[in-house]
Write an enzyme that holds these catalytic residues in place. Structure first.
Site, mmCIF file in Angstrom:
data_model
loop_
_atom_site.group_PDB
_atom_site.id
_atom_site.type_symbol
_atom_site.label_atom_id
_atom_site.label_comp_id
_atom_site.label_asym_id
_atom_site.label_seq_id
_atom_site.Cartn_x
_atom_site.Cartn_y
_atom_site.Cartn_z
ATOM 1 N N ARG A 103 -0.985 -2.291 -3.441
ATOM 2 C CA ARG A 103 -1.160 -3.339 -2.460
ATOM 3 C C ARG A 103 -0.041 -3.261 -1.445
ATOM 4 O O ARG A 103 1.129 -3.316 -1.809
ATOM 5 C CB ARG A 103 -1.090 -4.665 -3.223
ATOM 6 C CG ARG A 103 -1.845 -5.770 -2.615
ATOM 7 C CD ARG A 103 -1.927 -6.899 -3.607
ATOM 8 N NE ARG A 103 -0.624 -7.442 -3.952
ATOM 9 C CZ ARG A 103 -0.422 -8.717 -4.194
ATOM 10 N NH1 ARG A 103 -1.406 -9.576 -4.110
ATOM 11 N NH2 ARG A 103 0.763 -9.151 -4.527
ATOM 12 N N THR A 107 0.582 -6.536 4.355
ATOM 13 C CA THR A 107 -0.792 -6.979 4.664
ATOM 14 C C THR A 107 -1.520 -7.499 3.421
ATOM 15 O O THR A 107 -2.548 -8.163 3.538
ATOM 16 C CB THR A 107 -1.616 -5.804 5.219
ATOM 17 O OG1 THR A 107 -1.729 -4.816 4.176
ATOM 18 C CG2 THR A 107 -0.956 -5.174 6.435
ATOM 19 N N ASP A 199 5.192 -9.262 -11.555
ATOM 20 C CA ASP A 199 4.595 -7.974 -11.163
ATOM 21 C C ASP A 199 4.269 -7.188 -12.430
ATOM 22 O O ASP A 199 5.171 -6.703 -13.132
ATOM 23 C CB ASP A 199 5.588 -7.204 -10.279
ATOM 24 C CG ASP A 199 4.950 -5.945 -9.715
ATOM 25 O OD1 ASP A 199 4.419 -5.134 -10.510
ATOM 26 O OD2 ASP A 199 4.973 -5.758 -8.490
ATOM 27 N N ASP A 202 5.616 -3.492 -12.751
ATOM 28 C CA ASP A 202 7.063 -3.454 -12.978
ATOM 29 C C ASP A 202 7.419 -3.877 -14.394
ATOM 30 O O ASP A 202 8.322 -3.317 -15.019
ATOM 31 C CB ASP A 202 7.774 -4.373 -11.981
ATOM 32 C CG ASP A 202 7.902 -3.727 -10.606
ATOM 33 O OD1 ASP A 202 7.665 -2.511 -10.498
ATOM 34 O OD2 ASP A 202 8.243 -4.445 -9.644
HETATM 35 C C1 PRP Z 1 -1.024 -5.016 -8.612
HETATM 36 C C2 PRP Z 1 -2.060 -5.198 -9.713
HETATM 37 C C3 PRP Z 1 -3.359 -5.039 -8.963
HETATM 38 C C4 PRP Z 1 -3.038 -5.641 -7.624
HETATM 39 C C5 PRP Z 1 -3.624 -7.022 -7.597
HETATM 40 O O1 PRP Z 1 -0.822 -3.691 -8.335
HETATM 41 O O2 PRP Z 1 -1.924 -4.293 -10.760
HETATM 42 O O3 PRP Z 1 -3.787 -3.700 -8.828
HETATM 43 O O4 PRP Z 1 -1.611 -5.735 -7.520
HETATM 44 O O5 PRP Z 1 -3.464 -7.588 -6.356
HETATM 45 P P1 PRP Z 1 -4.699 -7.936 -5.408
HETATM 46 O O6 PRP Z 1 -5.734 -8.608 -6.273
HETATM 47 O O7 PRP Z 1 -4.087 -8.886 -4.424
HETATM 48 O O8 PRP Z 1 -5.196 -6.683 -4.759
HETATM 49 P P2 PRP Z 1 0.282 -3.200 -7.271
HETATM 50 O O9 PRP Z 1 -0.300 -3.152 -5.914
HETATM 51 O O10 PRP Z 1 1.510 -4.044 -7.443
HETATM 52 O O11 PRP Z 1 0.543 -1.710 -7.696
HETATM 53 P P3 PRP Z 1 1.244 -1.141 -9.001
HETATM 54 O O12 PRP Z 1 0.323 -1.463 -10.189
HETATM 55 O O13 PRP Z 1 1.302 0.318 -8.709
HETATM 56 O O14 PRP Z 1 2.587 -1.785 -9.148
HETATM 57 N N1 URA Z 2 0.109 -8.109 -8.671
HETATM 58 C C1 URA Z 2 0.878 -8.421 -9.735
HETATM 59 O O1 URA Z 2 1.313 -7.522 -10.477
HETATM 60 N N2 URA Z 2 1.177 -9.708 -9.967
HETATM 61 C C2 URA Z 2 0.718 -10.707 -9.182
HETATM 62 O O2 URA Z 2 1.009 -11.892 -9.455
HETATM 63 C C3 URA Z 2 -0.089 -10.361 -8.080
HETATM 64 C C4 URA Z 2 -0.393 -9.056 -7.843
#
Ligand code: PRP
Ligand code: URA
Length: 209
Positions: A103, A107, A199, A202
């Site tokens: 994400r 944006t 997150d 993380d």
């Molecule tokens: C997180 C999570 C989802 C997304 C959810 O991933 O694992 O994929 O955010 O958010 P949304 O519903 O608003 O799209 P992230 O983008 O943080 O990537 P990562 O898993 O690589 O840390």
């Molecule tokens: N992605 C995450 O990992 N946590 C949140 O709360 C939202 C998006």
């Protein structure tokens, strides 16, 4: 929210509390995420078709069952990876595809970087795995990719859903059910779920510091 199935169970309530706790380290977070994923897998596969087979017990011949449908798990990288082993515990015969999305922090729109799925998508029950359904942008984009590759029977399994995310998926992919352990209150101004668990990627991989 007709598309949402909340999976309510004492063991799920216990595990979601461990995941929410900011004192939970990445080792405990990972193992708890695996366990709650197995519990959700049980609920999300309740309607799978089985076919009868004959089986010989040590004493006599009887009727048994095997799954009549092939299953494809598709974790959204990275955080969805944390759910795969829990699903495979109860669905060892499943194939596994991968979708790479992150994400954009400004944006909040999903950016794709990887896509590899089995060819049998159109004949399979496809289970999209991502612990967090926040704006819903990532899950909605992933479902669109899967449909383009032929998937017809798709379900989404997450751990924490937001009303915004469930709403977006319902509008863009009305026929796709969402299974979640909890439905939280709302998103904050940075798109994080409240109360949420932070997150997820993380916390699974220990990359917050
Ligand atoms: C997180 C999570 C989802 C997304 C959810 O991933 O694992 O994929 O955010 O958010 P949304 O519903 O608003 O799209 P992230 O983008 O943080 O990537 P990562 O898993 O690589 O840390
Ligand atoms: N992605 C995450 O990992 N946590 C949140 O709360 C939202 C998006």
């Amino acid at each position: 929210m007709k598309n949402l199935v909340l999976v309510d169970h004492p063991l799920i309530k216990r595990d979601i509390t461990i995941l929410r706790d900011r004192e939970t380290n990445h080792e405990l977070f990972r193992s708890t995420l695996g366990r709650i994923s197995s519990l959700l897998a049980f609920a999300a596969t309740q309607d799978l078709l089985v076919k009868e087979v004959r089986v010989n017990t040590p004493l006599e011949r009887t009727t048994g069952h095997k799954l009549a449908e092939s299953i494809v798990l598709v974790p959204v990288l990275r955080a969805g990876l944390g759910m795969v082993d829990g699903f495979l515990e109860v669905l060892p015969e499943a194939k596994v595809g991968h979708i790479g999305l992150f994400r954009d922090e400004t944006t909040l729109k999903p950016v794709d970087y990887y896509f590899k799925v089995p060819k049998s998508l159109s004949r399979s029950v496809v289970i999209l795995l991502d612990p967090m359904l926040a704006t819903g942008g990532s899950a909605a984009a992933a479902v669109t990719f899967l449909k383009k590759k032929g998937a017809k029977r798709i379900r989404v399994v997450c751990i924490v859903a937001s009303p915004e995310g469930v709403g977006l998926l319902g509008r863009e992919h009305r026929e796709v059910p969402v299974f979640s352990a909890v439905l939280d209150r709302k998103l904050n101004e940075r798109g994080y779920i409240l109360p949420g668990l932070g997150d997820a990627g993380d916390r699974i991989f220990g990359t917050m510091s």
